[in-house]
Design an enzyme around this catalytic site. Structure first.
Site, PDB file in Angstrom:
ATOM      1  N   GLY A  48       0.755  -1.249   0.000  1.00  0.00           N
ATOM      2  CA  GLY A  48       0.000   0.000   0.000  1.00  0.00           C
ATOM      3  C   GLY A  48       0.782   1.295   0.000  1.00  0.00           C
ATOM      4  N   GLU A 102       3.783   4.077   6.040  1.00  0.00           N
ATOM      5  CA  GLU A 102       2.572   3.265   5.904  1.00  0.00           C
ATOM      6  C   GLU A 102       1.537   3.965   5.039  1.00  0.00           C
ATOM      7  OE1 GLU A 102       1.081   0.671   5.948  1.00  0.00           O
ATOM      8  OE2 GLU A 102       1.159  -0.479   7.803  1.00  0.00           O
ATOM      9  N   ASP A 103       0.673   3.176   4.424  1.00  0.00           N
ATOM     10  CA  ASP A 103      -0.433   3.774   3.668  1.00  0.00           C
ATOM     11  C   ASP A 103      -1.499   4.289   4.629  1.00  0.00           C
ATOM     12  OD1 ASP A 103      -1.169   1.201   4.482  1.00  0.00           O
ATOM     13  OD2 ASP A 103      -2.037   0.616   2.556  1.00  0.00           O
ATOM     14  N   ASP A 106      -5.069   1.945  10.578  1.00  0.00           N
ATOM     15  CA  ASP A 106      -6.489   1.701  10.788  1.00  0.00           C
ATOM     16  C   ASP A 106      -6.674   1.298  12.256  1.00  0.00           C
ATOM     17  OD1 ASP A 106      -9.170   1.142  10.319  1.00  0.00           O
ATOM     18  OD2 ASP A 106      -8.784  -0.814   9.442  1.00  0.00           O
ATOM     19  N   LYS A 134      -7.064   6.570  10.737  1.00  0.00           N
ATOM     20  CA  LYS A 134      -8.483   6.552  11.119  1.00  0.00           C
ATOM     21  C   LYS A 134      -8.552   6.497  12.637  1.00  0.00           C
ATOM     22  CE  LYS A 134     -10.193   3.874   7.143  1.00  0.00           C
ATOM     23  NZ  LYS A 134     -10.689   2.532   6.744  1.00  0.00           N
ATOM     24  N   PHE A 155     -14.085   3.154   4.186  1.00  0.00           N
ATOM     25  CA  PHE A 155     -13.148   2.454   3.313  1.00  0.00           C
ATOM     26  C   PHE A 155     -12.771   3.318   2.109  1.00  0.00           C
ATOM     27  CE2 PHE A 155     -11.765  -0.554   0.083  1.00  0.00           C
ATOM     28  CZ  PHE A 155     -10.833  -1.277   0.811  1.00  0.00           C
ATOM     29  N   VAL A 156     -11.464   3.473   1.906  1.00  0.00           N
ATOM     30  CA  VAL A 156     -10.977   4.320   0.809  1.00  0.00           C
ATOM     31  C   VAL A 156     -10.075   3.544  -0.153  1.00  0.00           C
ATOM     32  CG1 VAL A 156     -11.116   6.475   2.131  1.00  0.00           C
ATOM     33  CG2 VAL A 156      -9.022   5.120   2.229  1.00  0.00           C
ATOM     34  N   ASP A 162      -5.786  -0.230  -2.120  1.00  0.00           N
ATOM     35  CA  ASP A 162      -6.559  -1.079  -3.028  1.00  0.00           C
ATOM     36  C   ASP A 162      -7.884  -1.553  -2.465  1.00  0.00           C
ATOM     37  OD1 ASP A 162      -5.188  -2.837  -1.088  1.00  0.00           O
ATOM     38  OD2 ASP A 162      -6.081  -4.446  -2.281  1.00  0.00           O
ATOM     39  N   ARG A 168      -5.301   0.871  -6.929  1.00  0.00           N
ATOM     40  CA  ARG A 168      -4.080   1.483  -6.388  1.00  0.00           C
ATOM     41  C   ARG A 168      -3.538   2.603  -7.279  1.00  0.00           C
ATOM     42  NH1 ARG A 168      -2.204  -1.882  -2.248  1.00  0.00           N
ATOM     43  NH2 ARG A 168      -2.442  -4.116  -2.590  1.00  0.00           N
TER      44      ARG A 168
HETATM   45  P1  5GP Z   1      -4.173  -1.804  10.618  1.00  0.00           P
HETATM   46  O1  5GP Z   1      -5.576  -2.148  11.034  1.00  0.00           O
HETATM   47  O2  5GP Z   1      -3.240  -2.922  10.944  1.00  0.00           O
HETATM   48  O3  5GP Z   1      -3.723  -0.479  11.197  1.00  0.00           O
HETATM   49  O4  5GP Z   1      -4.205  -1.598   9.037  1.00  0.00           O
HETATM   50  C1  5GP Z   1      -3.920  -2.669   8.234  1.00  0.00           C
HETATM   51  C2  5GP Z   1      -4.105  -2.468   6.770  1.00  0.00           C
HETATM   52  O5  5GP Z   1      -5.490  -2.469   6.474  1.00  0.00           O
HETATM   53  C3  5GP Z   1      -3.590  -1.198   6.121  1.00  0.00           C
HETATM   54  O6  5GP Z   1      -2.193  -1.186   5.900  1.00  0.00           O
HETATM   55  C4  5GP Z   1      -4.354  -1.295   4.801  1.00  0.00           C
HETATM   56  O7  5GP Z   1      -3.673  -2.167   3.922  1.00  0.00           O
HETATM   57  C5  5GP Z   1      -5.670  -1.892   5.219  1.00  0.00           C
HETATM   58  N1  5GP Z   1      -6.730  -0.851   5.311  1.00  0.00           N
HETATM   59  C6  5GP Z   1      -7.269  -0.318   6.422  1.00  0.00           C
HETATM   60  N2  5GP Z   1      -8.204   0.599   6.123  1.00  0.00           N
HETATM   61  C7  5GP Z   1      -8.256   0.647   4.767  1.00  0.00           C
HETATM   62  C8  5GP Z   1      -9.034   1.413   3.824  1.00  0.00           C
HETATM   63  O8  5GP Z   1      -9.889   2.263   4.149  1.00  0.00           O
HETATM   64  N3  5GP Z   1      -8.782   1.172   2.511  1.00  0.00           N
HETATM   65  C9  5GP Z   1      -7.866   0.251   2.075  1.00  0.00           C
HETATM   66  N4  5GP Z   1      -7.717   0.112   0.758  1.00  0.00           N
HETATM   67  N5  5GP Z   1      -7.115  -0.464   2.932  1.00  0.00           N
HETATM   68  C10 5GP Z   1      -7.310  -0.274   4.261  1.00  0.00           C
HETATM   69 MG    MG Z   2      -0.917  -1.944   4.326  1.00  0.00          MG
END
Ligand code: 5GP
Ligand code: MG
Length: 178
Positions: A48, A102-103, A106, A134, A155-156, A162, A168
């Site tokens: 990402g 990081e992208d 979440d 978020k 969700f984006v 992606d 992407r």
């Molecule tokens: P975490 O919950 O571990 O902080 O996030 C894990 C991963 O969930 C992120 O790196 C990303 O790949 C995916 N993710 C979380 N929210 C979104 C979203 O709104 N859109 C997309 N495309 N991926 C997300």
């Molecule tokens: Mg990721």
């Protein structure tokens, strides 16, 4: 900007590439100040982050390196809990100033699970740069040092993020319709 279709879902325009470009430039400018003379190593988390990492890295005018890793997650024992291991981490991180890229943060689970392995390699410092965060979804004690945008818990896609592998390559960021 118009709505777009990615696979079976419709997304609406959310953050334009111009706004993204501005925020990324602002973060790069801050990193240029914070890391002058420190030769930081940016560590992009695939897949990402690759577009954000590339744009951020191009905005650096200081000496800096970049490398990318993939994180594979698996369930550890009940005592270790959720474990994340890095694939492709070949650099010697000892004494280095690391900026994780990081992208999106979440729940914070990915970064939270990865930090112990990273600390084990004894870098001089660790900071986190994330394109998106978020705050409402956060479940772990993780805070980015540089955040381009804080967004609602929706969700984006686009700018590297992606939906099931697609979307992407969209230059702007879109949010799921509805
Ligand atoms: P975490 O919950 O571990 O902080 O996030 C894990 C991963 O969930 C992120 O790196 C990303 O790949 C995916 N993710 C979380 N929210 C979104 C979203 O709104 N859109 C997309 N495309 N991926 C997300
Ligand atoms: Mg990721």
């Amino acid at each position: 900007m118009a709505d777009i279709q990615v696979l079976d879902k419709t997304f609406v325009p959310f953050i334009s590439k111009e706004e993204i470009c501005q925020r990324v430039a602002a973060i790069a400018a801050q990193i240029n100040i914070d890391y002058a003379g420190k030769r930081p190593l940016m560590l992009g988390i695939l897949n990402g982050s690759f577009i954000f990492a590339a744009d951020l890295f191009r905005g650096l005018t200081i000496d800096a390196e970049i490398s990318f890793i993939k994180l594979a997650s698996y369930k550890g024992t009940s005592s270790t809990g959720h474990v994340v291991t890095a694939i492709g981490m070949e650099e010697d991180l000892h004494g280095r100033h690391i900026i994780i890229v990081e992208d999106i943060i979440d729940t914070g689970k990915t970064i939270h699970s990865f930090l112990p392995e990273l600390k084990h390699r004894q870098p001089a410092s660790i900071r986190i740069a994330t394109f998106l965060a978020k705050p409402e979804a956060l479940q772990h004690d993780v805070k980015a040092d540089y955040t381009a945008f804080e967004i609602e818990n929706k969700f984006v896609v686009g700018y590297g993020l992606d939906y099931d592998g697609f979307g992407r390559n969209l230059p702007d960021l879109y949010v799921l319709k509805g």
